[in-house]
Design a protein around this motif. Structure first.
Motif, mmCIF file in Angstrom:
data_model
loop_
_atom_site.group_PDB
_atom_site.id
_atom_site.type_symbol
_atom_site.label_atom_id
_atom_site.label_comp_id
_atom_site.label_asym_id
_atom_site.label_seq_id
_atom_site.Cartn_x
_atom_site.Cartn_y
_atom_site.Cartn_z
ATOM 1 N N GLY A 181 64.026 68.275 79.010
ATOM 2 C CA GLY A 181 62.875 68.856 79.678
ATOM 3 C C GLY A 181 61.842 69.267 78.656
ATOM 4 O O GLY A 181 62.166 69.647 77.538
ATOM 5 N N ARG A 240 50.806 72.582 78.248
ATOM 6 C CA ARG A 240 52.097 72.866 78.852
ATOM 7 C C ARG A 240 52.371 71.878 79.972
ATOM 8 O O ARG A 240 51.443 71.354 80.590
ATOM 9 C CB ARG A 240 52.112 74.300 79.392
ATOM 10 C CG ARG A 240 52.038 75.347 78.302
ATOM 11 C CD ARG A 240 51.980 76.757 78.889
ATOM 12 N NE ARG A 240 51.929 77.782 77.855
ATOM 13 C CZ ARG A 240 50.822 78.155 77.235
ATOM 14 N NH1 ARG A 240 49.680 77.587 77.529
ATOM 15 N NH2 ARG A 240 50.869 79.094 76.303
ATOM 16 N N TRP A 241 53.643 71.625 80.229
ATOM 17 C CA TRP A 241 53.983 70.652 81.265
ATOM 18 C C TRP A 241 53.768 71.227 82.669
ATOM 19 O O TRP A 241 53.639 70.471 83.621
ATOM 20 C CB TRP A 241 55.424 70.186 81.084
ATOM 21 C CG TRP A 241 55.508 68.718 80.821
ATOM 22 C CD1 TRP A 241 56.240 67.809 81.516
ATOM 23 C CD2 TRP A 241 54.824 67.984 79.812
ATOM 24 N NE1 TRP A 241 56.034 66.554 81.009
ATOM 25 C CE2 TRP A 241 55.170 66.627 79.961
ATOM 26 C CE3 TRP A 241 53.914 68.331 78.799
ATOM 27 C CZ2 TRP A 241 54.678 65.618 79.133
ATOM 28 C CZ3 TRP A 241 53.410 67.342 77.977
ATOM 29 C CH2 TRP A 241 53.806 66.008 78.154
ATOM 30 N N GLU A 291 62.525 72.568 69.099
ATOM 31 C CA GLU A 291 61.261 71.868 68.861
ATOM 32 C C GLU A 291 61.522 70.612 68.034
ATOM 33 O O GLU A 291 62.486 70.522 67.286
ATOM 34 C CB GLU A 291 60.258 72.769 68.144
ATOM 35 C CG GLU A 291 60.676 73.179 66.744
ATOM 36 C CD GLU A 291 59.668 74.106 66.084
ATOM 37 O OE1 GLU A 291 59.285 75.112 66.697
ATOM 38 O OE2 GLU A 291 59.278 73.813 64.940
ATOM 39 N N ASP A 305 57.985 71.039 72.353
ATOM 40 C CA ASP A 305 58.822 72.218 72.592
ATOM 41 C C ASP A 305 59.643 71.966 73.847
ATOM 42 O O ASP A 305 59.075 71.762 74.932
ATOM 43 C CB ASP A 305 57.956 73.469 72.761
ATOM 44 C CG ASP A 305 57.323 73.881 71.451
ATOM 45 O OD1 ASP A 305 56.128 73.570 71.250
ATOM 46 O OD2 ASP A 305 58.008 74.500 70.631
ATOM 47 N N ARG A 306 60.937 71.977 73.699
ATOM 48 C CA ARG A 306 61.810 71.662 74.817
ATOM 49 C C ARG A 306 61.938 72.836 75.777
ATOM 50 O O ARG A 306 61.888 74.005 75.363
ATOM 51 C CB ARG A 306 63.203 71.298 74.308
ATOM 52 C CG ARG A 306 63.221 70.043 73.458
ATOM 53 C CD ARG A 306 64.583 69.752 72.921
ATOM 54 N NE ARG A 306 65.563 69.481 73.969
ATOM 55 C CZ ARG A 306 66.701 68.860 73.772
ATOM 56 N NH1 ARG A 306 67.020 68.455 72.555
ATOM 57 N NH2 ARG A 306 67.543 68.648 74.750
ATOM 58 N N ALA A 307 62.082 72.522 77.030
ATOM 59 C CA ALA A 307 62.412 73.556 78.003
ATOM 60 C C ALA A 307 63.785 74.118 77.636
ATOM 61 O O ALA A 307 64.713 73.358 77.407
ATOM 62 C CB ALA A 307 62.432 72.966 79.402
ATOM 63 N N TYR A 331 58.699 71.746 77.714
ATOM 64 C CA TYR A 331 57.931 72.948 78.000
ATOM 65 C C TYR A 331 56.461 72.742 77.633
ATOM 66 O O TYR A 331 55.569 73.050 78.412
ATOM 67 C CB TYR A 331 58.486 74.149 77.236
ATOM 68 C CG TYR A 331 57.583 75.363 77.311
ATOM 69 C CD1 TYR A 331 56.838 75.778 76.208
ATOM 70 C CD2 TYR A 331 57.452 76.061 78.504
ATOM 71 C CE1 TYR A 331 55.999 76.870 76.297
ATOM 72 C CE2 TYR A 331 56.606 77.158 78.602
ATOM 73 C CZ TYR A 331 55.888 77.549 77.496
ATOM 74 O OH TYR A 331 55.038 78.624 77.594
ATOM 75 N N ALA A 332 56.234 72.195 76.459
ATOM 76 C CA ALA A 332 54.866 71.959 76.001
ATOM 77 C C ALA A 332 54.876 70.908 74.894
ATOM 78 O O ALA A 332 55.892 70.685 74.238
ATOM 79 C CB ALA A 332 54.232 73.243 75.486
#
Length: 117
Positions: A30, A52-53, A105, A99-101, A32-33
């Motif tokens: 996932g 951001r997603w 990173e 940046d992963r949910a 995040y950004a």
């Protein structure tokens, strides 16, 4: 393992435009950004733009506001950086970051942008 591949860098004259792309791939993850950063020789890495997603709109570093635009393609996990009115001081290696949910990173290998005066 997440991989980021940047493309679109090159040499351009002052006042010109370039469009960078960064595509993320790998096993299911996932986002995040995603963001762009840049680094010139002898200088620290500088924040350029982030998207951001989900949720809030994009944010930009002061030096690029009004000239650069970040956008995303959600399903392709790709971001773009449209750079207009380029200046010699924009010359740098541009890096993509994800940046992963849930944390973590990843960084791309960078793409060179050179703006001649």
């Amino acid at each position: 393992q997440v991989q980021l591949v940047e493309s679109g860098g090159g040499l351009v004259q002052a006042g010109g435009s370039l469009r960078l792309a960064c595509e993320a791939s790998g096993r299911a993850f996932g986002v995040y950004a995603m963001s762009w950063h840049r680094q010139s020789p002898g200088k620290e890495r500088e924040f350029v733009a982030m998207i951001r997603w989900a949720g809030d709109g994009p944010s930009y570093g002061d030096s690029v506001k009004g000239r650069f635009t970040i956008s995303r393609h959600r399903t392709k996990k790709t971001i773009y950086l449209q750079m207009n009115d380029l200046k010699p001081e924009d010359t740098a290696v541009y890096y993509c970051r994800l940046d992963r949910a849930g944390g973590g990173e990843h960084w791309g290998q960078g793409t060179q942008v050179t703006v001649s005066s």
